[in-house]
Write a protein that holds these residues in place. Structure first.
Motif, PDB file in Angstrom:
ATOM      1  N   PRO A 562      41.064  46.079  42.603  1.00  0.00           N
ATOM      2  CA  PRO A 562      41.710  46.823  43.697  1.00  0.00           C
ATOM      3  C   PRO A 562      43.200  47.017  43.421  1.00  0.00           C
ATOM      4  O   PRO A 562      43.851  46.131  42.880  1.00  0.00           O
ATOM      5  CB  PRO A 562      41.478  45.930  44.912  1.00  0.00           C
ATOM      6  N   GLN A 563      43.704  48.167  43.812  1.00  0.00           N
ATOM      7  CA  GLN A 563      45.107  48.506  43.566  1.00  0.00           C
ATOM      8  C   GLN A 563      45.959  48.502  44.833  1.00  0.00           C
ATOM      9  O   GLN A 563      47.178  48.544  44.759  1.00  0.00           O
ATOM     10  CB  GLN A 563      45.202  49.883  42.905  1.00  0.00           C
ATOM     11  N   LYS A 577      41.850  37.868  58.330  1.00  0.00           N
ATOM     12  CA  LYS A 577      42.785  36.743  58.251  1.00  0.00           C
ATOM     13  C   LYS A 577      43.128  36.414  56.805  1.00  0.00           C
ATOM     14  O   LYS A 577      44.279  36.134  56.465  1.00  0.00           O
ATOM     15  CB  LYS A 577      42.191  35.516  58.954  1.00  0.00           C
ATOM     16  N   LYS A 578      42.124  36.439  55.932  1.00  0.00           N
ATOM     17  CA  LYS A 578      42.390  36.121  54.531  1.00  0.00           C
ATOM     18  C   LYS A 578      43.185  37.237  53.856  1.00  0.00           C
ATOM     19  O   LYS A 578      44.000  36.974  52.973  1.00  0.00           O
ATOM     20  CB  LYS A 578      41.082  35.862  53.784  1.00  0.00           C
ATOM     21  N   LEU A 579      42.951  38.470  54.286  1.00  0.00           N
ATOM     22  CA  LEU A 579      43.756  39.573  53.747  1.00  0.00           C
ATOM     23  C   LEU A 579      45.209  39.384  54.146  1.00  0.00           C
ATOM     24  O   LEU A 579      46.119  39.575  53.331  1.00  0.00           O
ATOM     25  CB  LEU A 579      43.231  40.906  54.266  1.00  0.00           C
ATOM     26  N   PHE A 586      47.036  37.898  45.689  1.00  0.00           N
ATOM     27  CA  PHE A 586      45.992  38.196  44.710  1.00  0.00           C
ATOM     28  C   PHE A 586      46.139  39.620  44.176  1.00  0.00           C
ATOM     29  O   PHE A 586      45.882  39.883  43.003  1.00  0.00           O
ATOM     30  CB  PHE A 586      44.604  37.994  45.324  1.00  0.00           C
ATOM     31  N   LEU A 587      46.580  40.528  45.040  1.00  0.00           N
ATOM     32  CA  LEU A 587      46.786  41.897  44.589  1.00  0.00           C
ATOM     33  C   LEU A 587      47.893  41.966  43.543  1.00  0.00           C
ATOM     34  O   LEU A 587      47.826  42.744  42.582  1.00  0.00           O
ATOM     35  CB  LEU A 587      47.133  42.786  45.792  1.00  0.00           C
ATOM     36  N   GLN A 588      48.901  41.114  43.687  1.00  0.00           N
ATOM     37  CA  GLN A 588      49.990  41.087  42.709  1.00  0.00           C
ATOM     38  C   GLN A 588      49.481  40.630  41.343  1.00  0.00           C
ATOM     39  O   GLN A 588      49.923  41.125  40.305  1.00  0.00           O
ATOM     40  CB  GLN A 588      51.098  40.163  43.196  1.00  0.00           C
ATOM     41  N   ILE A 590      46.529  41.241  40.184  1.00  0.00           N
ATOM     42  CA  ILE A 590      45.715  42.334  39.640  1.00  0.00           C
ATOM     43  C   ILE A 590      46.567  43.547  39.278  1.00  0.00           C
ATOM     44  O   ILE A 590      46.425  44.120  38.188  1.00  0.00           O
ATOM     45  CB  ILE A 590      44.640  42.749  40.668  1.00  0.00           C
ATOM     46  N   ALA A 591      47.449  43.943  40.194  1.00  0.00           N
ATOM     47  CA  ALA A 591      48.124  45.234  40.049  1.00  0.00           C
ATOM     48  C   ALA A 591      49.620  45.133  39.820  1.00  0.00           C
ATOM     49  O   ALA A 591      50.294  46.157  39.715  1.00  0.00           O
ATOM     50  CB  ALA A 591      47.867  46.081  41.309  1.00  0.00           C
ATOM     51  N   GLY A 592      50.170  43.931  39.741  1.00  0.00           N
ATOM     52  CA  GLY A 592      51.612  43.808  39.569  1.00  0.00           C
ATOM     53  C   GLY A 592      52.311  43.875  40.911  1.00  0.00           C
ATOM     54  O   GLY A 592      51.767  43.475  41.943  1.00  0.00           O
ATOM     55  N   GLU A 593      53.527  44.382  40.922  1.00  0.00           N
ATOM     56  CA  GLU A 593      54.299  44.456  42.161  1.00  0.00           C
ATOM     57  C   GLU A 593      53.574  45.324  43.190  1.00  0.00           C
ATOM     58  O   GLU A 593      53.080  46.402  42.884  1.00  0.00           O
ATOM     59  CB  GLU A 593      55.692  45.038  41.894  1.00  0.00           C
ATOM     60  N   VAL A 594      53.519  44.844  44.430  1.00  0.00           N
ATOM     61  CA  VAL A 594      52.805  45.532  45.500  1.00  0.00           C
ATOM     62  C   VAL A 594      53.808  46.011  46.540  1.00  0.00           C
ATOM     63  O   VAL A 594      54.687  45.259  46.965  1.00  0.00           O
ATOM     64  CB  VAL A 594      51.785  44.578  46.171  1.00  0.00           C
ATOM     65  N   ALA A 595      53.686  47.279  46.915  1.00  0.00           N
ATOM     66  CA  ALA A 595      54.586  47.825  47.933  1.00  0.00           C
ATOM     67  C   ALA A 595      54.374  47.098  49.261  1.00  0.00           C
ATOM     68  O   ALA A 595      53.245  46.776  49.636  1.00  0.00           O
ATOM     69  CB  ALA A 595      54.322  49.320  48.113  1.00  0.00           C
ATOM     70  N   ALA A 596      55.482  46.810  49.945  1.00  0.00           N
ATOM     71  CA  ALA A 596      55.392  46.110  51.230  1.00  0.00           C
ATOM     72  C   ALA A 596      54.643  46.972  52.238  1.00  0.00           C
ATOM     73  O   ALA A 596      54.758  48.199  52.239  1.00  0.00           O
ATOM     74  CB  ALA A 596      56.787  45.783  51.739  1.00  0.00           C
TER      75      ALA A 596
END
Length: 678
Positions: A562-563, A577-579, A586-588, A590-596
């Protein structure tokens, strides 16, 4: 001062020092800070025991294993030396006898485990005991990223400074990086007098073999040495039990040993191994550090060790008496995958994991060596030697071929894909396989697509494995196992150098059944990285790992990659809740820096309302200064937009009730159109 030579003869029963011992003994007697790297069986213990009898005062010996300390104390006491140990294995009477000897000033050597240094009581006791020297056995345990790291070893440097006495550190296993770490942690960068007395153990025969019915290979090796004491090292606790059972069924005296056994059961195995002739111990690396049994005639590795340092230390337990001893190390692609996963799932910083991959590459290079193994093993430790005549490749030279062309093909594929992919995807490109991943990235248009069809997938896997063994490429933990080239690879890529590989180990990889894995080879490094993140979060929360996310959820993350948080919310097992709690972390991975993402928007992640909210934001951005772009800026808060999405008004009056007159006048019609489309 007492005569060292007479103590050597009268107390220890030796007429002469072994090679390298004399100058170390002299340095320790002179009170110099000392670092001595000596081969296993080279007589390290004498280098601090003898000076302790020459010098005034008490010598404190820090040692990592209770069994080793008890054995050495017993041997010293039988030789008439006042020695004692403070360990958790002591009886009350033994401990009291040690304290009495200390208070009366009779003790010359005091052994203790590093864990005893954690309290101030030990330091206060040593301050009162006329300590004149500290000896540290197995000093490589201070290396924080080493295979035998003991956290309490980090306190030894403070102890040395607090008592203001010299220190001598001894180890059989230390490459340049580990030696530097020992100096930093134990000597506070005060350069000790260093003795490097060779790593060669010429009496030990070296052999490796590709796995092909590995249990039978071990049984055949042991059958040829029936009645001789030996150790079989395995990668897992369960395998120690199954191999011990198989050896017993084959008529051998065998038992197993691992760190999960009860202390009493482990001590019983240690006792039997010391006392019984011909006993075989199937063990993890929990067994062996400090074993003082001189007549171990062979060591076998049923699985590939972690590093050359670990391999060298483990085979070094054989033949300590100088008589001939044999070794066998089995390896295969699954071993390499297992060791890579261990590195990737560790919590070490990325630069340390890259270095550990380099160490594993060096061990693979030894396994896939083209010539004398001893030459390559000693070269790793900075020594040169001639072919030994006592290894399998000196007996039977490897079957080799000029591999410059396929290696250059592989390096070109790595370069043309930006060093962003692992061996599995690169092999698909080289073999011309139009997988979904290849087509999605247009890699079927690369010049290297389909240039390597003469090699099977298994053969390409073996070629990549040997390329790692030559340290041409390393997995990059920050890119989830993507292969990146080292400086060694560039002359081959530029056609300035050629390279030779082994044909026999490439062919051998065809043997044996395929091993089932949780994910494909391409996704395995990412799964390892996700597990490492989960482990860190679990340790921080003091909770089981599955409470964060279960394996099935992590597998789906690794496979679908997932991106965005919207993508993440669609993964099975990722609830709201876990999201909220873990999604971004976890997204970081997979995809590196994640936009706020605004909390109001995050609540809609993975739902249709999320896309409606995003469309409203776009429309608002277009109309913020009115239709002609000249009006005063106006916008709606995130909570207003979220309420609008939730209530979904059907007309302008409904929009006014949510936004108010002014905002409804600016955005109402456009927002209604978005809501109707949704």
């Amino acid at each position: 001062m007492k005569n060292p030579q007479s103590i050597l003869r009268d107390t220890f029963g030796f007429d002469d020092f072994r090679v390298g011992q004399h100058e170390i003994v002299d340095a320790v007697i002179a009170g110099k800070n000392t670092l001595a790297i000596m081969p296993t069986g080279g007589g390290k213990s004498l280098c601090f025991q003898l000076p302790a009898l020459v010098r005034d005062g008490l010598t404190v010996v820090i040692s990592p294993l209770i069994a080793l300390m008890r054995d050495q104390v017993r041997a010293l006491q039988e030789a008439g030396v006042a020695a004692g140990a403070l360990t958790s294995g002591n009886t009350e009477e033994e401990t009291q006898a040690v304290f009495d000897a200390l208070s009366e000033g009779r003790l010359k050597l005091l052994y203790m485990a590093p864990e005893r240094l954690s309290g101030t009581a030990t330091f206060n006791m040593l301050q009162r005991s006329n300590v004149s020297f500290i000896a540290v056995d197995e000093a490589h345990c201070v290396s924080q990223w080493g295979h035998d790291f003991r956290p309490d070893y980090l306190r030894i440097g403070e102890l040395r400074q607090g008592l203001n006495v010299p220190l001598a550190a001894f180890t059989a296993t230390a490459d340049q990086e580990t030696r530097e770490e020992i100096v930093e942690k134990l000597f506070a960068q005060e350069a000790p007098e260093t003795f490097l007395h060779g790593f060669d153990r010429p009496n030990i025969a070296l052999a490796f073999d590709v796995k092909n019915s590995p249990r039978q290979q071990i049984l055949n090796f042991v059958a040829a040495r029936k009645g001789l004491s030996g150790i079989v090292y395995t990668g897992t606790r369960a395998k120690t039990e199954t191999l011990a059972n198989a050896l017993r069924d084959a008529g051998h005296s065998a038992c197993n040993y691992h760190g999960g056994m009860e202390p009493e059961a482990r001590r019983e195995v240690e006792r039997r191994f010391q006392q019984e002739d011909g006993l075989i111990v199937c063990a993890t690396v929990a067994f062996g550090m400090g074993i003082d049994k001189p007549d171990i005639r062979w060591v076998a590795h049923a699985d590939l060790p972690k590093s050359i340092e670990g391999y060298y230390q483990e085979i070094g337990r054989a033949g300590r008496d100088g008589a001939p001893a044999d070794t066998l190390t089995l390896f295969g692609p699954d071993d390499v995958r297992f060791r890579r996963t261990q590195i990737d799932e560790g919590l070490a910083p990325a630069e340390r994991r890259i270095a550990d991959h380099g160490r594993l590459n060096a061990l693979m290079g030894l396994a896939e060596a083209l010539g004398c193994r001893r030459v390559q093993l000693l070269a790793y430790f900075g020594e040169t030697s001639e072919p030994c005549g006592n290894c399998d490749l000196c007996d039977t030279p490897a079957d080799t071929f000029d591999a410059t062309t396929p290696v250059r093909m592989a390096l070109s594929a790595i370069l043309r894909t930006g060093e962003w992919f692992g061996a599995g995807h690169l092999i698909d490109i080289l073999r011309g396989d139009k997988t979904e991943k290849v087509l999605a990235r247009s890699h079927d248009t690369l010049p290297t697509f389909g240039v390597g069809t003469e090699w099977s997938k298994r053969e390409w896997q073996a070629i990549f494995r040997q390329m790692m063994g030559h340290d041409l490429v390393r997995p990059n933990p920050e890119r989830h196992g993507a292969l990146t080239m080292t400086d060694r690879a560039r002359p081959i890529l530029r056609d300035e150098e050629g390279i030779t590989l082994r044909r026999d180990t490439i062919q051998a990889t065809r043997m044996g059944p395929a091993v089932r894995t949780l994910v494909g080879e391409e996704d395995a490094p990412l799964l390892s990285a996700l597990k490492a993140k989960r482990r860190g979060l679990a340790e921080r929360a003091n909770a089981p790992a599955y409470v964060i996310f279960n394996d099935k959820t992590l597998i789906e993350m690794a496979q679908t990659r997932p991106q965005t948080l919207d993508d993440m919310a669609r993964i099975g097992g990722v609830g709201a809740k876990k999201l909220e709690r873990y999604g971004a972390e976890f997204l970081q991975v997979i995809a590196g820096e994640v936009a706020a993402m605004h909390p109001q928007r995050r609540k809609m992640a993975g739902k249709s309302e999320g896309s409606t909210y995003d469309r409203l934001l776009e429309v608002q951005s277009d109309l913020m200064r009115g239709e002609d772009g000249t009006a005063k800026p106006l916008s709606c808060s995130a909570s207003l937009l979220a309420r609008l999405v939730k209530q979904r008004p059907r007309d302008l009056s409904g929009v006014e009730r949510v936004l108010g007159d002014k905002r409804a006048d600016r955005f109402g019609d456009a927002f209604l159109e978005v809501l109707r489309e949704a």
